[in-house]
Design an enzyme around this catalytic site. Structure first.
Site, PDB file in Angstrom:
ATOM      1  CE  LYS A 116      -3.301  -2.850  -0.030  1.00  0.00           C
ATOM      2  NZ  LYS A 116      -3.923  -3.154  -1.324  1.00  0.00           N
ATOM      3  CE  LYS A 158      -4.943   4.832   5.580  1.00  0.00           C
ATOM      4  NZ  LYS A 158      -5.486   5.120   4.234  1.00  0.00           N
ATOM      5  CG  HIS A 208     -15.150   3.162  -0.251  1.00  0.00           C
ATOM      6  ND1 HIS A 208     -14.301   2.237   0.309  1.00  0.00           N
ATOM      7  CD2 HIS A 208     -15.221   2.843  -1.560  1.00  0.00           C
ATOM      8  CE1 HIS A 208     -13.882   1.400  -0.638  1.00  0.00           C
ATOM      9  NE2 HIS A 208     -14.440   1.738  -1.772  1.00  0.00           N
ATOM     10  CE  LYS A 237     -16.001  -1.760  -0.692  1.00  0.00           C
ATOM     11  NZ  LYS A 237     -15.330  -2.007  -1.982  1.00  0.00           N
ATOM     12  CD  GLU A 275     -10.793   0.320  -2.134  1.00  0.00           C
ATOM     13  OE1 GLU A 275     -11.425  -0.750  -2.062  1.00  0.00           O
ATOM     14  OE2 GLU A 275     -10.057   0.733  -1.213  1.00  0.00           O
ATOM     15  CG  ASN A 290      -9.742  -3.095  -4.456  1.00  0.00           C
ATOM     16  OD1 ASN A 290      -8.925  -3.257  -3.550  1.00  0.00           O
ATOM     17  ND2 ASN A 290     -10.849  -2.414  -4.289  1.00  0.00           N
ATOM     18  NE  ARG A 292     -11.512  -7.804  -4.771  1.00  0.00           N
ATOM     19  CZ  ARG A 292     -11.078  -6.904  -3.913  1.00  0.00           C
ATOM     20  NH1 ARG A 292      -9.789  -6.715  -3.757  1.00  0.00           N
ATOM     21  NH2 ARG A 292     -11.932  -6.173  -3.210  1.00  0.00           N
ATOM     22  CB  VAL A 295     -18.534  -8.240  -3.906  1.00  0.00           C
ATOM     23  CG1 VAL A 295     -19.947  -8.700  -3.555  1.00  0.00           C
ATOM     24  CG2 VAL A 295     -17.499  -9.141  -3.248  1.00  0.00           C
ATOM     25  NE  ARG A 339     -20.996  -6.520  -0.769  1.00  0.00           N
ATOM     26  CZ  ARG A 339     -19.675  -6.592  -0.697  1.00  0.00           C
ATOM     27  NH1 ARG A 339     -19.105  -7.469   0.126  1.00  0.00           N
ATOM     28  NH2 ARG A 339     -18.921  -5.796  -1.419  1.00  0.00           N
TER      29      ARG A 339
HETATM   30  C1  MV4 Z   1      -8.373   6.397   5.650  1.00  0.00           C
HETATM   31  C2  MV4 Z   1      -9.421   6.981   6.384  1.00  0.00           C
HETATM   32  C3  MV4 Z   1      -9.287   8.294   6.771  1.00  0.00           C
HETATM   33  N1  MV4 Z   1      -8.156   8.978   6.458  1.00  0.00           N
HETATM   34  N2  MV4 Z   1      -7.279   7.128   5.356  1.00  0.00           N
HETATM   35  C4  MV4 Z   1     -10.194   1.982   5.518  1.00  0.00           C
HETATM   36  C5  MV4 Z   1      -9.802   0.842   4.670  1.00  0.00           C
HETATM   37  C6  MV4 Z   1      -8.550   1.197   3.996  1.00  0.00           C
HETATM   38  N3  MV4 Z   1      -8.729   0.981   2.596  1.00  0.00           N
HETATM   39  C7  MV4 Z   1      -8.317   2.622   4.296  1.00  0.00           C
HETATM   40  N4  MV4 Z   1      -9.395   3.066   5.144  1.00  0.00           N
HETATM   41  C8  MV4 Z   1      -9.479   4.344   5.567  1.00  0.00           C
HETATM   42  N5  MV4 Z   1      -8.420   5.113   5.247  1.00  0.00           N
HETATM   43  C9  MV4 Z   1      -7.180   8.384   5.774  1.00  0.00           C
HETATM   44  N6  MV4 Z   1      -6.082   9.070   5.510  1.00  0.00           N
HETATM   45  C10 MV4 Z   1     -10.532   6.201   6.688  1.00  0.00           C
HETATM   46  C11 MV4 Z   1     -10.571   4.860   6.294  1.00  0.00           C
HETATM   47  C12 MV4 Z   1     -11.746   4.150   6.684  1.00  0.00           C
HETATM   48  C13 MV4 Z   1     -12.705   3.747   5.756  1.00  0.00           C
HETATM   49  C14 MV4 Z   1     -12.546   3.975   4.385  1.00  0.00           C
HETATM   50  C15 MV4 Z   1     -13.490   3.563   3.490  1.00  0.00           C
HETATM   51  C16 MV4 Z   1     -14.624   2.912   3.935  1.00  0.00           C
HETATM   52  C17 MV4 Z   1     -14.805   2.661   5.266  1.00  0.00           C
HETATM   53  C18 MV4 Z   1     -13.846   3.066   6.194  1.00  0.00           C
HETATM   54  C19 MV4 Z   1     -14.050   2.802   7.545  1.00  0.00           C
HETATM   55  C20 MV4 Z   1     -13.110   3.203   8.447  1.00  0.00           C
HETATM   56  C21 MV4 Z   1     -11.959   3.856   8.009  1.00  0.00           C
END
Ligand code: MV4
Length: 450
Positions: A116, A158, A208, A237, A275, A290, A292, A295, A339
């Site tokens: 990532k 992260k 998202h 999701k 995303e 992603n 792939r 869903v 879903r």
């Molecule tokens: C974030 C964020 C807020 N700020 N990055 C969640 C999954 C992973 N793909 C990254 N995610 C997030 N990254 C920053 N800088 C909040 C999330 C996040 C989130 C993102 C999309 C859908 C649901 C979520 C639930 C919690 C946190």
């Protein structure tokens, strides 16, 4: 086109891929665990090969068994579906080494996007907006502190090997930075065997929003609009829709342009998804790619009139995608996917495997049900709890919502608890109806019913 394709998956996605193969005149080979021997996709396939016992790490994840099944049946290509080996670069490489076509991107692309932190660097370098944060992984607490101070608190640590929400730590108070940094590294090391972490400014109440892309060997790169996947619970999701109710036409175009930049910069081929986080001011930032099919791909199919799985097969076979001349895409109507999981929303969404005694799927205008179950089917405790995907399509969001309510009322599933009652409540929720949701929707709006 291929003559025969092996599907290295199970359940609804295995059936979805086989249906696309059938329409293209391609023979299908199912692989299955002993647990899945009596499921519909195994019967539907032209041939089927048992690859091991119920636990996925003894069947659907055993690469050598799947390669051997392809060789003994004479399949030329393998479609991995989603989950299992779909984003495993080693598997894509193993296919290549055995002269089998992996229906997806190159192992190099999978590897690059699977890390990532390096995916973030790649995107930043080609001009795709990223959240302010660290360049690469953080080797020391001091380095983490320097970046946190530069971008300002709160920040999110992260795991570079994470994704999908695994191994993330929020830091709101500088006093917690050291302990959270150490905890994140330890957690990532234990979970992924890779303790690399990076840092970003925390985006508050994001949505998202993700862009579906297709790319072929002939230089056709298309963005098939976006999906809004803000309705999630613990990074699972539950509802996805297309187009996003939060995007203006200008924002849609800008996001599509960013997604295509990412595709070009990585020489990406086949289907993929970029995303983004969308903040409350309408700024978007790259989150993950992603590599792939997902869903929720059907909502995109409904509003663009494409068959993403067939396009994947064409692209992997070295043919041009069939939908390139119709780009740029503007959404036709509105689609929502719900879903239906074997989970009890009244008890914290606990999994409820068991036998389905009655199954009556909704039908009529604008309704699509993707499922592999029948009355008498057993939902196994060994795999994910997805029973069916209900996809509704309408001329606009209001019609799609009305169809969703009607379809949920028609849907009868007995013998197991499902997420249908949860969806009925969401379809009546004021904030959801207004399209005013962020990733905290379930926690903040649905608390009283769960
Ligand atoms: C974030 C964020 C807020 N700020 N990055 C969640 C999954 C992973 N793909 C990254 N995610 C997030 N990254 C920053 N800088 C909040 C999330 C996040 C989130 C993102 C999309 C859908 C649901 C979520 C639930 C919690 C946190």
């Amino acid at each position: 086109m291929f003559k025969k394709v092996l599907i290295a998956n199970r359940g609804e996605v295995a059936l979805r891929v086989m249906r696309a193969c059938k329409e293209l005149g391609v023979k299908t080979v199912a692989v299955y665990s002993t647990e899945d021997a009596d499921t519909y996709p195994v019967r539907y396939a032209d041939e089927a090969v048992c690859i091991g016992p119920a636990p996925a790490n003894q069947s659907y994840l055993i690469m050598s068994n799947i390669i051997a099944a392809a060789q003994t049946t004479g399949a030329e290509a393998i479609h991995p579906g989603y989950g299992f080996l779909a984003e495993n670069a080693d598997f894509a490489r193993l296919c290549r080494e055995h002269d089998l076509v992996f229906i997806g991107p190159s192992p190099e692309c999978i590897e690059r996007m699977g890390d990532k932190s390096s995916a973030r660097e790649t995107m930043k370098a080609c001009g795709v907006p990223t959240v302010p944060g660290s360049d690469g992984c953080l080797d020391t607490v001091d380095e983490a502190r320097a970046f946190a101070e530069r971008v300002g608190y709160p920040v999110l640590i992260k795991a570079t090997a994470g994704g999908g929400g695994k191994g993330m730590r929020e830091v709101h108070d500088p006093a917690d930075l050291e302990s959270q940094y150490k905890a994140a590294r330890a957690e990532a090391g234990a979970a992924f065997g890779n303790d690399g972490v990076y840092l970003e400014k925390l985006v508050m109440r994001p949505r998202h929003v993700e862009v579906q892309i297709l790319a072929d060997d002939f230089g056709n790169n298309v963005a098939l609009c976006e999906r809004d996947c803000s309705i999630q619970r613990r990074h699972q999701k539950l509802i996805e829709e297309a187009p996003s109710p939060a995007l203006t036409e200008d924002l849609r175009r800008a996001m599509g342009v960013a997604a295509i930049k990412a595709v070009r910069a990585t020489n990406y081929r086949n289907a993929g998804t970029i995303e983004f986080l969308l903040d409350e001011r309408g700024h978007f930032y790259f989150m993950e790619m992603n590599t792939r099919v997902q869903v929720e791909h059907p909502v995109t199919e409904e509003i663009t009139g494409t068959d993403i799985i067939k396009e994947q097969l064409r692209i992997a076979a070295g043919e041009p995608m069939s939908c390139a001349s119709r780009a740029p895409f503007s959404p036709a109507g509105h689609a929502i996917e719900l879903r239906i999981n074997a989970e009890d929303p009244a008890h914290g969404f606990r999994p409820c495997p068991g036998t389905i005694t009655k199954f009556e799927a909704p039908a009529g205008p604008g309704i699509r049900v993707e499922s592999y179950v029948r009355a008498g089917s057993r939902i196994s405790p060994y795999y994910d709890s997805l029973v069916a995907k209900l996809i509704v399509h309408g001329q606009d969001r209001e019609e799609a919502l009305a169809r969703a309510r009607r379809a949920l009322d028609e849907f009868v599933i007995e013998g197991i608890a499902t997420t249908i009652p949860f969806h009925k409540r969401v379809m009546e929720n004021e904030a959801f109806i207004a399209g005013d949701v962020a990733t905290d929707f379930i926690a903040s709006q649905m608390g009283d019913v769960l």
